[in-house]
Design a protein around this motif. Structure first.
Motif, mmCIF file in Angstrom:
data_model
loop_
_atom_site.group_PDB
_atom_site.id
_atom_site.type_symbol
_atom_site.label_atom_id
_atom_site.label_comp_id
_atom_site.label_asym_id
_atom_site.label_seq_id
_atom_site.Cartn_x
_atom_site.Cartn_y
_atom_site.Cartn_z
ATOM 1 N N GLY B 77 -33.809 11.104 -37.463
ATOM 2 C CA GLY B 77 -32.963 12.298 -37.342
ATOM 3 C C GLY B 77 -32.299 12.423 -35.980
ATOM 4 O O GLY B 77 -31.258 13.075 -35.844
ATOM 5 N N SER B 78 -32.877 11.787 -34.970
ATOM 6 C CA SER B 78 -32.285 11.879 -33.632
ATOM 7 C C SER B 78 -31.096 10.942 -33.449
ATOM 8 O O SER B 78 -30.409 11.025 -32.438
ATOM 9 N N LYS B 79 -30.874 10.062 -34.412
ATOM 10 C CA LYS B 79 -29.678 9.208 -34.324
ATOM 11 C C LYS B 79 -28.482 9.932 -34.937
ATOM 12 O O LYS B 79 -27.803 9.417 -35.828
ATOM 13 N N SER B 80 -28.230 11.164 -34.466
ATOM 14 C CA SER B 80 -27.126 11.969 -34.990
ATOM 15 C C SER B 80 -26.136 12.250 -33.875
ATOM 16 O O SER B 80 -26.460 12.157 -32.689
ATOM 17 N N LEU B 81 -24.917 12.628 -34.255
ATOM 18 C CA LEU B 81 -23.926 13.000 -33.253
ATOM 19 C C LEU B 81 -24.355 14.253 -32.494
ATOM 20 O O LEU B 81 -23.997 14.423 -31.332
ATOM 21 N N GLN B 82 -25.121 15.123 -33.142
ATOM 22 C CA GLN B 82 -25.583 16.341 -32.467
ATOM 23 C C GLN B 82 -26.516 15.981 -31.312
ATOM 24 O O GLN B 82 -26.346 16.463 -30.187
ATOM 25 N N VAL B 83 -27.509 15.141 -31.588
ATOM 26 C CA VAL B 83 -28.447 14.757 -30.525
ATOM 27 C C VAL B 83 -27.715 13.921 -29.472
ATOM 28 O O VAL B 83 -27.947 14.069 -28.261
ATOM 29 N N PHE B 84 -26.808 13.081 -29.915
ATOM 30 C CA PHE B 84 -25.965 12.304 -28.989
ATOM 31 C C PHE B 84 -25.274 13.245 -28.002
ATOM 32 O O PHE B 84 -25.292 13.017 -26.783
ATOM 33 N N GLU B 85 -24.681 14.327 -28.513
ATOM 34 C CA GLU B 85 -23.983 15.266 -27.622
ATOM 35 C C GLU B 85 -24.972 15.942 -26.659
ATOM 36 O O GLU B 85 -24.648 16.147 -25.480
ATOM 37 N N GLU B 86 -26.176 16.247 -27.144
ATOM 38 C CA GLU B 86 -27.184 16.862 -26.264
ATOM 39 C C GLU B 86 -27.558 15.916 -25.111
ATOM 40 O O GLU B 86 -27.697 16.340 -23.964
ATOM 41 N N VAL B 87 -27.731 14.629 -25.442
ATOM 42 C CA VAL B 87 -28.080 13.674 -24.384
ATOM 43 C C VAL B 87 -26.909 13.529 -23.403
ATOM 44 O O VAL B 87 -27.104 13.462 -22.184
ATOM 45 N N MET B 88 -25.689 13.521 -23.937
ATOM 46 C CA MET B 88 -24.494 13.497 -23.077
ATOM 47 C C MET B 88 -24.491 14.708 -22.131
ATOM 48 O O MET B 88 -24.126 14.583 -20.960
ATOM 49 N N GLY B 106 -38.614 3.532 -25.650
ATOM 50 C CA GLY B 106 -39.021 3.880 -27.008
ATOM 51 C C GLY B 106 -38.712 2.773 -27.986
ATOM 52 O O GLY B 106 -38.510 1.617 -27.598
ATOM 53 N N GLY B 107 -38.646 3.143 -29.251
ATOM 54 C CA GLY B 107 -38.395 2.178 -30.308
ATOM 55 C C GLY B 107 -36.914 2.065 -30.617
ATOM 56 O O GLY B 107 -36.061 2.369 -29.786
ATOM 57 N N GLY B 108 -36.624 1.659 -31.844
ATOM 58 C CA GLY B 108 -35.255 1.380 -32.223
ATOM 59 C C GLY B 108 -34.350 2.603 -32.209
ATOM 60 O O GLY B 108 -33.185 2.510 -31.814
ATOM 61 N N VAL B 109 -34.864 3.747 -32.639
ATOM 62 C CA VAL B 109 -34.035 4.959 -32.671
ATOM 63 C C VAL B 109 -33.601 5.337 -31.258
ATOM 64 O O VAL B 109 -32.417 5.571 -30.995
ATOM 65 N N VAL B 110 -34.559 5.381 -30.339
ATOM 66 C CA VAL B 110 -34.243 5.721 -28.951
ATOM 67 C C VAL B 110 -33.294 4.677 -28.356
ATOM 68 O O VAL B 110 -32.336 5.019 -27.660
ATOM 69 N N GLY B 111 -33.529 3.415 -28.647
ATOM 70 C CA GLY B 111 -32.666 2.356 -28.120
ATOM 71 C C GLY B 111 -31.241 2.476 -28.624
ATOM 72 O O GLY B 111 -30.282 2.362 -27.862
ATOM 73 N N ASP B 112 -31.091 2.736 -29.927
ATOM 74 C CA ASP B 112 -29.749 2.851 -30.510
ATOM 75 C C ASP B 112 -29.013 4.069 -29.953
ATOM 76 O O ASP B 112 -27.828 4.005 -29.638
ATOM 77 N N LEU B 113 -29.725 5.187 -29.873
ATOM 78 C CA LEU B 113 -29.127 6.431 -29.376
ATOM 79 C C LEU B 113 -28.761 6.306 -27.898
ATOM 80 O O LEU B 113 -27.622 6.573 -27.491
ATOM 81 N N ALA B 114 -29.728 5.905 -27.093
ATOM 82 C CA ALA B 114 -29.494 5.794 -25.639
ATOM 83 C C ALA B 114 -28.428 4.736 -25.358
ATOM 84 O O ALA B 114 -27.601 4.900 -24.462
ATOM 85 N N GLY B 115 -28.441 3.670 -26.137
ATOM 86 C CA GLY B 115 -27.451 2.607 -25.947
ATOM 87 C C GLY B 115 -26.047 3.091 -26.252
ATOM 88 O O GLY B 115 -25.089 2.724 -25.560
ATOM 89 N N PHE B 116 -25.912 3.952 -27.269
ATOM 90 C CA PHE B 116 -24.579 4.465 -27.588
ATOM 91 C C PHE B 116 -24.122 5.466 -26.521
ATOM 92 O O PHE B 116 -22.935 5.546 -26.210
ATOM 93 N N VAL B 117 -25.067 6.189 -25.945
ATOM 94 C CA VAL B 117 -24.721 7.049 -24.801
ATOM 95 C C VAL B 117 -24.223 6.165 -23.645
ATOM 96 O O VAL B 117 -23.166 6.419 -23.058
ATOM 97 N N ALA B 118 -24.979 5.115 -23.334
ATOM 98 C CA ALA B 118 -24.577 4.226 -22.231
ATOM 99 C C ALA B 118 -23.223 3.569 -22.517
ATOM 100 O O ALA B 118 -22.394 3.417 -21.618
ATOM 101 N N ALA B 119 -22.977 3.217 -23.768
ATOM 102 C CA ALA B 119 -21.729 2.536 -24.136
ATOM 103 C C ALA B 119 -20.519 3.443 -23.973
ATOM 104 O O ALA B 119 -19.408 2.954 -23.756
#
Lengths: 368, 368
Positions: B77-88, B106-119
């Motif tokens: 559930g954290s791989k959402s645009l909403q959580v993405f915006e919160e991390v931003m 963390g695992g894959g979810v954290v990696g995918d989310l954080a990686g998209f923030v970094a990207a």
């Protein structure tokens, strides 16, 4: 027709500039190898759509392309994550796949939004720009795409180069005069940073440009685009040189942020910013009559060169400190050396910037 | 300590694998030239944070780094645009600049989310992966980062390679047994696509792997990562070869989508998918006892190999047709040729896939 090549290795692409290109759009997609088996997404806004969407759709459909269309509201407000998600929804529901493209039909907002969709849909698909403003001659070169975060402009984005840019000068004929001038601000900026002769040409042909004379527009856009392309090809990821394109933008972005987006068009804000950069140059001992020369060019294009009273120095300074062009709290400015040449100057004292803002409020008179 | 180099030209990076690396994280950031003048953002989740966040923070702070921390809820559930915006928002409020990095703990979810923030933060800043699951040995190689759209998984993303990956085996010691097995599914997959000896090694050392023996884990992760790195380095942008990494994923993703995310762990779903691919291979005339051999390996790792009754064929077929791996409505499958070798096969008839699903529901028995 004029063609400018943006040289970026395997990401190189051409910019086609001319009258009546939009009705030939289908042929350009075919020429660039886009697949008619996959659907393609047109992103445009509700001000551009009534003028140009049908022409584009007809051309593409006649060439055998299936289309999905997403019409967003005109204006900076559409560069949001919410609208981004809506366009993504259209793309998914329309069945876009990895051979699809996203076509931006509009100005800078549509280009930035559609480009960020193209950059991130399935981790990146083809992107095609069809600018309909003069200002977009700037944003359609260089691959910078982004949406805004509520706390800061252009904070969420990517570098994603288009397959090609199709610049139909006929789409510029319906632009209101204020937008014409604002677009010409970026054109003359390209002269100010790299090509003195072109900067003076813009001033000398200001009447033709403001009257949307096709020959003047065609040459001016070709030259503006070529200068930007030359800078970008030397520094695609904005590691160094590319910063010179931000002449006038540090103060300009601060003006936009403090005034609230909408009061000033981007070109108007950077026009004031470029006047400020000229003052800064003189304060740093750069010779010549930089401020007088620069503002004469800008005024010829009906652009503002004086900082309005209602924007406070404190607010502008605070906005500048948030600007992402500052690394590690030092202040960086693009400073003219002469008409047609600039330097990137680091460690500009904050107090000096305050002084410049004071002078800029009086149109630069205090420094004479 | 073991080091695997991912060879991607100027985007090359090392993966460090060993016990007790997290307490040395600060030294690794310094070694890789990250600036202590800029703040760095740790993204982690509420299950990982209690175990490992303090260790990481201490190491980085002792090395002189200023930190911003964003703890998201554990799960897909954290791989959402909403959580993405919160991390931003955290990144902007924390003052991250272009010299900052985003650290995924963390695992894959954290990696995918954080990686998209970094990207996408300021159009891309440095990214560092610190995986805490076995499954993440897969997602931490290759630079694929993404969030989900409500209509489709991983639909919004980018390719963004990390500066380095720091894989501390000690973080794996608290994994529940089901997650251990699910992670090992991707490990044995790497053997199945490129290295028969390694696939058999996984089976022969299943007990050690399931018991989290450090030597077995270290070797298995090194080999798994190296195989993936080899494939990715030949096809960074997923133009062709890289598709072989999707062995078992077409059916696996459909299972996840139809069951609803949560019922199956990703590794469990692709385990059933790999059993299905083996059946498909036999139906296409590939020799050997592929299904028997493959399922023996998977079962040794306590992984499921039978399609449960409550997932309907119609729903699974519909989900597969939405999968972004299908170009222009043709169906593409990764099909084993033998243990340790696969082919990309296009134009698989839909009816054959339905037949395979039927067999898979009975554990493959009908085809014997």
């Amino acid at each position: 027709m004029r063609t400018v090549h943006v040289d970026l290795g395997e990401r190189s692409y051409p910019i086609y500039i001319g009258s009546g290109l939009l009705p030939q759009a289908g042929a350009y997609l075919i020429k660039h190898g886009l697949s008619a088996k996959s659907p393609h997404l047109i992103v445009t806004d509700d001000k551009v759509a009534p003028h140009h969407l049908d022409v584009l759709k007809s051309s593409l459909e006649e060439a055998g392309f299936r289309l999905v269309v997403s019409v967003v509201k005109s204006g900076e407000g559409s560069k949001s994550l919410q609208v981004f998600e809506e366009v993504m929804t259209s793309a998914i529901q329309g069945g876009l796949d990895r051979n699809s493209s996203v076509i931006a039909l509009g100005g800078g907002v549509v280009g930035d939004l559609a480009g960020f969709v193209a950059a991130t849909y399935m981790r990146g698909i083809a992107f095609i720009q069809m600018p309909t403003t003069i200002l977009a001659h700037d944003s359609s070169v260089g691959g910078k795409v982004a949406v805004n975060h509520p706390l800061a402009k252009n904070m969420i984005g990517a570098f994603h180069q288009p397959e090609f840019v199709l610049y139909d000068l006929n789409t510029l004929m319906t632009l209101p005069p204020r937008e014409v001038s604002a677009g010409l601000a970026e054109m003359v900026k390209h002269g100010l940073i790299r090509d003195a002769a072109f900067a003076y040409w813009c001033k000398d042909h200001a009447a033709d440009l403001l009257a949307l004379d096709l020959d003047a527009l065609g040459y001016g856009l070709e030259r503006g685009v070529a200068i930007k392309a030359d800078v970008v090809s030397q520094d695609e990821r904005e590691g160094g040189l590319r910063a010179i394109l931000n002449l006038g933008h540090t103060i300009g972005h601060a003006i936009e942020a403090v005034a609230g987006y909408g009061e000033f068009l981007h070109g108007e804000a950077i026009s004031i910013g470029m006047a400020g950069s000229a003052l800064l140059a003189e304060a740093l001992g750069r010779g010549g009559e930089l401020h007088k020369e620069t503002t004469a060019m800008l005024k010829a294009l009906n652009l503002p060169v004086v900082l309005p009273d209602h924007l406070s120095e404190d607010d502008l300074m605070a906005a500048m400190m948030h600007d992402k062009k500052f690394k590690e709290n030092t202040m960086v400015f693009i400073v003219p050396d002469a008409i047609g040449a600039v330097s990137i100057v680091k460690d500009i004292p904050q107090q000096l910037v305050r002084d410049i803002l004071k002078q800029l409020r009086k149109g630069g008179e205090t420094h004479v």
